[in-house]
Design an enzyme around this catalytic site. Structure first.
Site, mmCIF file in Angstrom:
data_model
loop_
_atom_site.group_PDB
_atom_site.id
_atom_site.type_symbol
_atom_site.label_atom_id
_atom_site.label_comp_id
_atom_site.label_asym_id
_atom_site.label_seq_id
_atom_site.Cartn_x
_atom_site.Cartn_y
_atom_site.Cartn_z
ATOM 1 N N ASP A 400 0.841 -1.200 0.000
ATOM 2 C CA ASP A 400 0.000 0.000 0.000
ATOM 3 C C ASP A 400 0.875 1.249 0.000
ATOM 4 O OD1 ASP A 400 -1.694 2.149 0.853
ATOM 5 O OD2 ASP A 400 -3.092 0.705 1.699
ATOM 6 N N VAL A 401 0.678 2.101 -0.990
ATOM 7 C CA VAL A 401 1.455 3.342 -1.093
ATOM 8 C C VAL A 401 1.233 4.211 0.140
ATOM 9 C CG1 VAL A 401 1.636 5.525 -2.367
ATOM 10 C CG2 VAL A 401 1.576 3.349 -3.607
ATOM 11 N N ASP A 402 -0.019 4.352 0.569
ATOM 12 C CA ASP A 402 -0.350 5.214 1.698
ATOM 13 C C ASP A 402 0.334 4.746 2.976
ATOM 14 O OD1 ASP A 402 -1.611 7.584 2.129
ATOM 15 O OD2 ASP A 402 -3.621 6.779 2.300
ATOM 16 N N ASP A 403 0.286 3.451 3.250
ATOM 17 C CA ASP A 403 0.965 2.909 4.436
ATOM 18 C C ASP A 403 2.463 3.137 4.353
ATOM 19 O OD1 ASP A 403 -0.978 0.630 6.027
ATOM 20 O OD2 ASP A 403 -1.639 1.360 4.093
#
Length: 663
Positions: A400-403
């Site tokens: 996950d990019v956000d994580d």
């Protein structure tokens, strides 16, 4: 506008509020170093697990009773269920819950189910359910498979470079579509001793979808008609006696599912569909893929008493007689999202960077980096090396990019030896940079996931089969890059700035994809733009702040409804919400408005609404799964985001003083 009541007769002083919140957050940490908070969605998840047990022919009676009690506890007065707290009644959700309760042995003559039946009939009955519900009903012969969309098995065989493969779909849609290819081909049916004729309206209130013509002014290619025609063709070919390559395609689907389930702890419904697909192929319940999927879903379950859930996911309130507890089925788990946010809040609140709590968290996160496996993202990003993090404890295929952004922000600040964290940071940053899409933005799981046709097919009636770049993630990425000393002149940042300028709403806000909605998106973007000191970003921020201040509630807080997504405009709640107020406060601080009246009133609201144990109450859903269709109540949001806002206010106020806490 109603105001939220204060939670304490005598609100804490500012420093007391910070200290109490920090102590509460520290107490939630697992001995292994992570934070793992409850992730609450709607009751179709628990209903789906009941359906899954019955289809597999392996029902745990006590789990079923607990799930049914939970479902009934969330029923509304009119007999319906909603997809988020305080939201409007939802027909498909209500039918799924009614069906699950019937499976669990509840009689249609019970008052609770009678109310549901009347609600369903008054809103069109079974004919008006969405696609996923149709599939669930068809599995038990309650509607015919002909009423479900067709998806040919050979779809699995199309190469990704063709532009019409499964890799044009978002990761979450793809993980469901592949097992559904098997299910829709095999059309399995588990007969029941009852039907749902009591939910059918005769004649149907909704006529079947029809192909419509016309080439008037402003003509656009009729994707809807095109895919409806394709669906008719696919259904016709299913009746042919010969299907060349069918066994090969079935095998490819099976292999895809087994590979992904082996290395993922993904989401419901993807894991449930994987188990259903293996069962449809004739495998026993002891099959390792079925067992892995079931184990993941069971791990998501929580037992609890009373009306609310345990805040911390691995501290379920079980025990007692079976008739006393409820079981909540989470759709997913979020430890690798909760952990860095909790750590960031602790750092901002004054916890020193070498505190043992933070170092344990950092070492846990380092152990979870995906460094030796190329997931689905690599199909459109083949030259990049892996280096991201997942959302769950395990999900190697879908980092996950956000994580990854939030984990790297924490890694930069935590006091670990350079030798322990430099490689981790370098790999993570390199992977993030490789995931920038051609329009300058970043998406959650894929690069250049931009084929809008995927939301036009009959299967996509929820319109959420795409993972395009979004302002919220892109704004956070800019913030990260500047923290790592990237210049605003760097093409990576310039392209992302152009993306953000193009996506700003006329009123100055930005839409949020992964949080509700304009408050979340505006916070994420302003945090990034505030790192770029030039006239254009200043003007964009100024417009955003004017909008933000215009929607502040009389009590000093902010609160936005999930319905903003459907209305395509900001819709306030009747109450202020701690996590959303925290986002607004942090937006003001980032924009240099810490000393403003709006910011002070927001801080006052957070302190006044804090409970005696240093926590905040928050029933409203402020996380987004699929805009307009699926929302999430992240229980950690009401703890770490208010503390983060207080910490940023405190840090901005004077030189940060670190306060050590016991390990």
């Amino acid at each position: 506008m109603k105001t939220s009541p204060a939670k304490n007769q005598e609100p804490f002083s500012f420093e007391e509020a910070v200290f109490k919140a920090r102590e509460a957050l520290l107490s939630d940490q697992s001995p292994k170093g992570y934070w793992w908070y409850t992730l609450e969605a709607n009751e179709t998840i628990g209903a789906g697990f009941i359906q899954l047990m019955h289809f597999l022919g392996d029902v745990d009676a006590e789990v079923e009773k607990g799930l049914a009690r939970r479902i009934l506890s969330e029923q509304r007065q009119d007999g319906s269920w909603a997809i988020f707290y305080g939201g409007p009644a939802d027909l498909s959700t209500s039918i799924e819950c009614y069906f699950a309760l019937r499976l669990a042995g509840h009689s249609p003559d019970e008052p609770a189910l009678e109310r549901t039946r009347l609600f369903i009939l008054s809103h069109g009955g079974l004919e008006r359910v969405r696609v996923f519900t149709k599939i669930h009903l068809a599995l038990f012969g309650l509607i015919t498979w002909a009423k479900c969309p067709s998806m040919p098995l050979w779809f699995i065989h199309l190469p990704h470079w063709l532009g019409i493969s499964i890799y044009e779909f978002s990761s979450w849609a793809r993980a469901s579509i592949v097992p559904l290819l098997i299910i829709l081909d095999r059309k399995p049916v588990r007969p029941l001793s009852f039907d749902l004729k009591e939910l059918k309206v005769s004649p149907p209130l909704l006529s079947p979808l029809k192909i419509r013509g016309g080439m008037g002014r402003g003509y656009q290619f009729p994707w809807r008609n095109f895919f409806l025609l394709l669906d008719k063709i696919f259904k016709a070919t299913e009746k042919l006696p010969f299907h060349p390559g069918k066994q090969h395609f079935l095998k490819k689907c099976e292999e895809w599912i087994r590979r992904h389930i082996e290395r993922t702890e993904d989401i419901y419904p993807a894991m449930a569909y994987a188990a259903l697909a293996m069962k449809a192929l004739g495998y026993p319940n002891s099959d390792p893929t079925i067992q892995k999927a079931l184990a993941g879903l069971r791990r998501f379950q929580q037992s609890h008493r009373g009306t609310d859930l345990p805040m911390v996911s691995d501290k379920s309130v079980g025990g007692g007689a079976p008739s006393e507890y409820l079981i909540h089925q989470q759709c997913c788990i979020s430890p690798l999202w909760d952990t860095p946010w909790a750590c960031h809040a602790l750092l901002e609140s004054g916890l020193p960077a070498d505190d043992p709590h933070l170092k344990r968290a950092a070492k846990f996160l380092i152990s979870k980096q995906i460094v030796d496996f190329h997931g689905d993202w690599s199909l459109k990003n083949s030259s990049a090396k892996p280096g991201g993090w997942a959302f769950e404890f395990q999900n190697d295929y879908f980092p996950d990019v956000d994580d990854t952004i939030e984990i790297l922000r924490f890694m930069k600040r935590v006091d670990l030896p350079v030798s322990e964290k430099k490689g981790t940071i370098d790999r993570g940053l390199e992977w993030l940079l490789s995931m920038q899409s051609k329009n300058g933005g970043w998406a959650a799981f894929d690069k250049n996931n931009l084929s809008t046709w995927v939301n036009k097919i009959p299967f996509s009636d929820h319109g959420a089969c795409l993972d395009p770049p979004t302002p919220d993630i892109t704004g956070r990425m800019i913030e990260l890059l500047v923290l790592f000393n990237y210049s605003k002149e760097d093409p990576v940042i310039q392209n992302s700035l152009n993306f953000l300028f193009k996506t700003q709403e006329p009123n100055g806000s930005w839409r949020g994809r992964w949080g509700v909605n304009y408050l979340y998106g505006t916070w994420c973007v302003v945090q990034g733009l505030a790192m770029i000191h030039d006239e254009k970003t200043g003007l964009a921020i100024g417009r955003a702040i004017r909008w933000l201040q215009s929607v502040q509630n009389p009590d000093g807080g902010w609160g936005e409804s999930c319905l903003s997504d459907k209305e395509n405009r900001y819709l306030p709640l009747e109450v202020s919400v701690p996590s959303q107020t925290a986002w607004a406060v942090m937006t003001l601080i980032a924009a240099g408005k810490r000393s403003s009246e709006s910011c002070r009133r927001g801080i006052d609201f957070l302190i006044a609404s804090q409970t005696a144990d240093g926590r905040w109450e928050e029933r409203h859903f402020t996380g987004t799964g699929f805009p307009g269709h699926f929302y999430i109540r992240y229980h950690g949001y009401r703890q770490y985001f208010p503390l983060l806002a207080l910490g940023k206010y405190r840090t901005d106020k004077r030189e940060l003083k670190t306060i050590a806490c016991p390990a």
